[in-house]
Design a protein around this motif. Structure first.
Motif, PDB file in Angstrom:
ATOM      1  N   ASP A 292       0.838  -1.209   0.000  1.00  0.00           N
ATOM      2  CA  ASP A 292       0.000   0.000   0.000  1.00  0.00           C
ATOM      3  C   ASP A 292       0.867   1.251   0.000  1.00  0.00           C
ATOM      4  OD1 ASP A 292      -2.399  -1.406   0.041  1.00  0.00           O
ATOM      5  OD2 ASP A 292      -2.627  -1.255   2.221  1.00  0.00           O
TER       6      ASP A 292
ATOM      7  N   LEU B 287       0.864   4.082  -2.903  1.00  0.00           N
ATOM      8  CA  LEU B 287       0.537   5.476  -2.616  1.00  0.00           C
ATOM      9  C   LEU B 287       1.682   6.405  -3.019  1.00  0.00           C
ATOM     10  CD1 LEU B 287      -1.144   4.903   0.849  1.00  0.00           C
ATOM     11  CD2 LEU B 287      -2.307   5.637  -1.249  1.00  0.00           C
TER      12      LEU B 287
ATOM     13  N   LEU C  82       1.682   9.413  -6.123  1.00  0.00           N
ATOM     14  CA  LEU C  82       2.075  10.811  -5.940  1.00  0.00           C
ATOM     15  C   LEU C  82       3.342  11.146  -6.723  1.00  0.00           C
ATOM     16  CD1 LEU C  82       1.401  11.609  -2.185  1.00  0.00           C
ATOM     17  CD2 LEU C  82       0.308  12.610  -4.183  1.00  0.00           C
TER      18      LEU C  82
ATOM     19  N   ALA D 128       4.252  13.071   1.935  1.00  0.00           N
ATOM     20  CA  ALA D 128       3.209  12.119   2.319  1.00  0.00           C
ATOM     21  C   ALA D 128       3.808  10.961   3.114  1.00  0.00           C
ATOM     22  CB  ALA D 128       2.485  11.599   1.082  1.00  0.00           C
TER      23      ALA D 128
ATOM     24  N   GLY E  15      -5.972  13.113   3.447  1.00  0.00           N
ATOM     25  CA  GLY E  15      -5.058  12.397   4.322  1.00  0.00           C
ATOM     26  C   GLY E  15      -5.135  10.905   4.092  1.00  0.00           C
ATOM     27  N   TYR E  16      -4.696  10.175   5.091  1.00  0.00           N
ATOM     28  CA  TYR E  16      -4.586   8.725   4.984  1.00  0.00           C
ATOM     29  C   TYR E  16      -5.198   8.071   6.216  1.00  0.00           C
ATOM     30  CZ  TYR E  16      -1.393   9.978   1.294  1.00  0.00           C
ATOM     31  OH  TYR E  16      -0.874  10.510   0.145  1.00  0.00           O
TER      32      TYR E  16
ATOM     33  N   ARG F 229      -4.577   3.419   3.417  1.00  0.00           N
ATOM     34  CA  ARG F 229      -5.375   3.913   2.304  1.00  0.00           C
ATOM     35  C   ARG F 229      -5.417   5.435   2.335  1.00  0.00           C
ATOM     36  NH1 ARG F 229      -5.105  -0.717   1.152  1.00  0.00           N
ATOM     37  NH2 ARG F 229      -6.749  -2.197   0.804  1.00  0.00           N
ATOM     38  N   HIS F 230      -5.608   6.020   1.162  1.00  0.00           N
ATOM     39  CA  HIS F 230      -5.931   7.437   1.099  1.00  0.00           C
ATOM     40  C   HIS F 230      -7.383   7.559   1.522  1.00  0.00           C
ATOM     41  CE1 HIS F 230      -6.811  11.415  -0.538  1.00  0.00           C
ATOM     42  NE2 HIS F 230      -5.513  11.628  -0.388  1.00  0.00           N
ATOM     43  N   GLN F 231      -7.751   8.656   2.156  1.00  0.00           N
ATOM     44  CA  GLN F 231      -9.123   8.797   2.660  1.00  0.00           C
ATOM     45  C   GLN F 231     -10.170   8.779   1.548  1.00  0.00           C
ATOM     46  OE1 GLN F 231      -9.119  12.296   5.133  1.00  0.00           O
ATOM     47  NE2 GLN F 231      -8.462  11.151   6.917  1.00  0.00           N
ATOM     48  N   ARG F 232      -9.766   9.074   0.328  1.00  0.00           N
ATOM     49  CA  ARG F 232     -10.734   9.064  -0.767  1.00  0.00           C
ATOM     50  C   ARG F 232     -10.834   7.728  -1.486  1.00  0.00           C
ATOM     51  NH1 ARG F 232      -9.102  15.013  -2.933  1.00  0.00           N
ATOM     52  NH2 ARG F 232     -10.162  16.145  -1.267  1.00  0.00           N
ATOM     53  N   GLU F 233     -10.068   6.753  -1.053  1.00  0.00           N
ATOM     54  CA  GLU F 233     -10.127   5.421  -1.647  1.00  0.00           C
ATOM     55  C   GLU F 233     -11.281   4.626  -1.054  1.00  0.00           C
ATOM     56  OE1 GLU F 233      -6.331   3.207  -2.703  1.00  0.00           O
ATOM     57  OE2 GLU F 233      -5.694   4.490  -1.052  1.00  0.00           O
TER      58      GLU F 233
END
Length: 99
Positions: free
Chosen positions: A14, A18, A22, A33, A72-73, A91-95
């Motif tokens: 992961d 990530l 980026l 990050a 964020g994560y 995970r990214h918060q939007r995943e």
């Protein structure tokens, strides 16, 4: 008491994913990050029980919210015993969710 923090193979993958995402857009952001995630994880060495529960029926499965930019994560981890915390996923918060 200090906890040893370890990562599962999936959690390490992961982090690589990530970072690679980026890296395609902004090298400095990719480095920042990883630094933010690392600093967040350091909290778990001393205070893993301060993080929110990931499942209501399991007090040892928890989530660490790591701020970074506007989102964020989230690190999913398990408190294995009185000495070990295992990072299961990041995970990214939007995943999508972990499961």
């Amino acid at each position: 008491m200090s906890y040893r923090v370890r990562y599962t193979k999936a959690a390490r993958e992961d982090l690589r994913r990530l970072y690679a995402f980026l890296l395609e857009h902004d090298l400095k952001a990719a480095r920042r990050a990883l630094d933010a995630i690392g600093k967040g994880i350091e909290l778990l060495q001393e205070f893993p029980f301060t993080c929110r529960k990931a499942a209501p029926d399991n007090p040892f499965l928890r989530e660490l919210v790591i701020s970074f930019g506007v989102a964020g994560y989230i690190a999913l981890f398990e408190i294995e015993d009185g000495e070990t915390v295992t990072i299961l996923a990041v995970r990214h918060q939007r995943e999508d969710d972990y499961f």
